[in-house]
Each structure stands twice: as C-alpha cells, then as structure tokens.
Write an enzyme that holds these catalytic residues in place. Structure first.
Site, mmCIF file in Angstrom:
data_model
loop_
_atom_site.group_PDB
_atom_site.id
_atom_site.type_symbol
_atom_site.label_atom_id
_atom_site.label_comp_id
_atom_site.label_asym_id
_atom_site.label_seq_id
_atom_site.Cartn_x
_atom_site.Cartn_y
_atom_site.Cartn_z
ATOM 1 N N GLU A 31 0.867 -1.168 0.000
ATOM 2 C CA GLU A 31 0.000 0.000 0.000
ATOM 3 C C GLU A 31 0.902 1.216 0.000
ATOM 4 O OE1 GLU A 31 -2.760 0.360 3.230
ATOM 5 O OE2 GLU A 31 -4.224 1.307 1.913
ATOM 6 N N PHE A 34 0.470 5.937 -4.062
ATOM 7 C CA PHE A 34 -0.266 6.043 -5.309
ATOM 8 C C PHE A 34 -1.080 4.817 -5.677
ATOM 9 C CE2 PHE A 34 3.734 8.483 -5.658
ATOM 10 C CZ PHE A 34 3.180 9.753 -5.631
ATOM 11 N N ASP A 175 12.417 7.211 -9.157
ATOM 12 C CA ASP A 175 12.092 6.793 -7.791
ATOM 13 C C ASP A 175 12.811 5.492 -7.429
ATOM 14 O OD1 ASP A 175 10.927 7.201 -5.332
ATOM 15 O OD2 ASP A 175 8.965 6.399 -5.902
#
Ligand code: ADP
Ligand code: MG
Length: 393
Positions: A31, A34, A175
């Site tokens: 989780e 996004f 990222d």
C-alpha cells in the site's frame, strides 16, 4: 485477511465483474502513496504454455499467445502449478495523464531484462488496474545487513541491468529505492517496478546551465561577477527579486534525491537514477537504513554537504546556477571520504580497515555519487566497472 482489506478486494471484484473468472484475489501485498497492490492467482493461464512461468523467473517473461481457453479452468490438471500475478490498483486521485504515462512507459519497457513487465491493464470508469507477474521478494530491511560484498555486486548487477535498459529507452525512473526494486535473496534475482513517477528524458525540460560547455559556463560566471561588482555593489539578497522562481521536477523519495534535483536543475537526465542507486549501495555498506533522513530538501542538502564538504557542494550548486551557503558548524569545508563514512557508520576503527573488495565497492560508490551529473558513471559504464563485471567473482 483483515476485514477492510477483504472489503477492498470485494469492491475490486464488483468493479471488474470479469475478474472472478480470471483472478483469485489472495491478499494485499503493498500500500503506497499512489496505489494498492494485491497478490492473486491467475486461474485462466494455459498451463502448457511455459512463457507464463512468472514466479519462478519474471525476468524471462515473454508475451502470451493470443489464445482464449476458458473451458478447462474449472477442472485442474494435476500437473498444474499455480501462477500468481500482482494487481496494482492505481488510486483514482491520480490524474488520468499520470496513469496513462505509467502504463505507456511499462508497455515500452516490456521486453527489458530485470524490469517487471506489464501483462495487461483494465479500466472501469475512473479506476485503472495494472496486471503484472507476481515476483517473490524479500524485505530489504531484513536482508541488507547480512549481504556480503559478492551479494552486493550481484544485487547491483541486477539493478544496473534494469537501469541500463530503462535509460537506453531514454526514460528516467525517478524513484529508485529498495521498495521499488524487488529482490529475492534466495535466487539472487531482482526486478524493477513502479514507473509511477517515470518520465521521458527531455519532456518538461528547460535549458539549465549545467548543460553548457565548461568554457561557456566559466565565461558567463566571470561576466556576471563583473556585472555585480560594477553596478550592484551591495551584497546579500536583492529586496525585490524580479526573476521568476525556478520550477523543476522534484518528484521522488526524500533521502534518494540527487543533488541536481535538490538544486532544481531544469534539465535533469537519467543520471538522477544512478545517484539513487548509489544511495542504496551506501545504505547497504553503512548498514544504516534510511541513510539520509531529511525532512525536506534544504535538510537533504545539508546532509549531502556534511559528507562532501561545502567546497564541493558550492561547486555543485553553481553548475545549475545556485549559490550554496551554510553557517552550520558541523558542515566542514572539506568533508569526508566515503571510506571514512563507512568505517564510522559500521563502528570500525583504523585497526580494522576495509578489505580490498570493500575498497573496490567504495570506488564504485564514489562513481555513482558524483555531485556533478555529467561526471557520474552511466548504467552502461557501471556494468563494465571492475566491481560489477561478470568475470569478477
Ligand atoms: P506504489 O506506486 O504504490 O509505490 P509499487 O508499484 O511500488 O506501487 O508497488 C508497491 C508494492 O507492492 C511494492 O513495493 C511491492 O512490495 C509490491 N509489488 C508491486 N509489484 C509487485 C510484483 N510484480 N510482484 C510482487 N510484489 C509487487
Ligand atoms: Mg513504489
């Protein structure tokens, strides 16, 4: 399964009625900011088709044949081995263009080694889900402290293989961090996931000083210093600054942002991912996670300056037209060597120096964490570096 998770999974099945015949939802596995990711069993795959053997080797995935064979999904053959998928439910609060971007880039990268391929995607009104092969992986925090130098080289070879193919496609991942590189210490294989912040190189880009040739830059800096001295003798910040404020993409995760991202470089390249990969290596070698723990970009610059020293940090800022000043007494002029940082973080004293293998890893680390993005090692060069070369056992 937790009640609220069960409710979410039920909702997913109601939103996508076809799912019931295709996937058996098992549990929630992630989780994030996004999305929510679920593990599910793929109950419709053709069990004679070996190209679908995801869990064992997601890196060798090839697109499935266009064959629809639903009739035998209910009575299972005894030879059948379960196949699993990851269902990534992208939050409806993400903009449509962002979702399209992620799906499009994943589609472009579908054949890349060490990149988790996209199987398919579905949309129901504003809800989009991406289906990926499930990749078994360990929790970085559970294994990173036990990695030997050879384990680290294998881990990084896999990560840099993914980065090379992503960068060959002129895509910035933006990222890179342990939770986006799924790695299984048992099989020593990894796949890169999460292209939610990824972008094509050159999109949303304005010229930055750092892309000028060194000579042009020196000339410009000399000119502007002269102009300031002759027409504007007072020092300090201008009272009414008419320059428009700089806007640059700063997406990413704190602690992993490259210096040029912090300095709001408007012409960022794929080398921002190399810096973040360097931060992962620094984390493993120092046995500290998170290594950088800043609350914001200014603190992040101070953390980097503490290691590299103000002299080099100022030079790094100037590349992008930024002045770097600090009066914090713990930030010295010269900074420290990476070797010292690692010895201190692991509480080793001078009587237990780094081994030759560790020194080689540190030399590689220094090439990844170059402050100047144009001097930083590329993914292609990294795979040729003595530390990562396959012939290095
Ligand atoms: P987010 O944008 O929410 O960060 P990610 O794509 O990074 O979404 O997925 C979040 C988490 O879900 C990952 O850190 C990982 O634990 C899990 N996950 C994602 N894709 C897969 C996959 N293909 N196989 C197994 N787990 C996955
Ligand atoms: Mg993620």
């Amino acid at each position: 399964v937790d009640r609220s998770v069960q409710a979410d999974m039920d909702k997913l099945q109601t939103d996508f009625p076809g799912f019931r015949n295709k996937y058996r939802l098992i549990k929630r596995i992630g989780e994030g900011t996004f999305s929510t990711v679920y593990k599910a069993e793929d109950i419709m795959y053709d069990h004679f088709d070996n190209s679908w053997d995801f869990e064992d080797d997601s890196t060798k995935w090839t697109p499935p044949p266009l064959k629809r064979n639903t009739s035998n999904s209910s009575h299972r053959s005894p030879r059948r081995k379960a196949r699993y998928v990851a269902i990534k439910k992208i939050y409806v609060t993400s903009s449509p263009s962002r979702i399209l971007n992620e799906i499009e880039l994943l589609h472009d990268l579908r054949q890349c080694p060490s990149v988790c391929p996209l199987i398919t995607a579905f949309r129901h009104t504003d809800q989009v889900v991406a289906i990926l092969p499930y990749f078994r992986h360990g929790d970085f925090r559970a294994y990173f402290r036990d990695m030997t130098i050879s384990d680290i080289a294998i881990y990084l070879r896999s990560l840099f293989t993914a980065l090379k193919s992503v960068h060959d496609h002129k895509i910035l991942h933006r990222d890179i961090k342990p939770t986006n590189f799924l790695y299984d210490p048992a099989t020593q294989r990894g796949v890169l996931v999460d292209f939610g912040l990824a972008e094509r190189e050159g999109s949303d880009c304005k010229p930055c000083l750092c892309h000028e040739s060194r000579d042009t830059r020196k000339q410009r800096q000399a000119n502007s210093a002269w102009a300031q001295n002759s027409t504007n003798p007072q020092v300090g910040y201008p009272k009414s600054d008419t320059r428009s404020s700089r806007r640059a993409n700063r997406a990413g995760t704190r602690g992993f942002r490259a210096p040029e991202v912090l300095f709001k470089c408007t012409e960022q390249t794929t080398s921002i991912d190399i810096w973040s990969a360097g931060v992962i290596l620094l984390t493993i070698m120092s046995k500290r996670f998170p290594f950088f723990n800043s609350a914001d970009d200014v603190e992040a610059m101070i953390e980097i300056a503490t290691i590299f020293g103000t002299k080099r940090m100022k030079a790094a800022g100037l590349l992008h037209g930024c002045a770097f000043e600090t009066s914090i007494p713990t930030v010295g002029q010269q900074g420290f060597s990476m070797e010292k940082i690692i010895l201190w973080s692991t509480c080793r004293t001078d009587d237990k120096p780094l081994t030759p293998d560790e020194k080689l890893a540190v030399r590689f680390l220094e090439r990844c964490m170059e402050l100047d993005p144009s001097r930083r090692i590329t993914a292609e060069q990294a795979l040729e570096h003595e530390f990562l070369r396959v012939d290095n056992p």
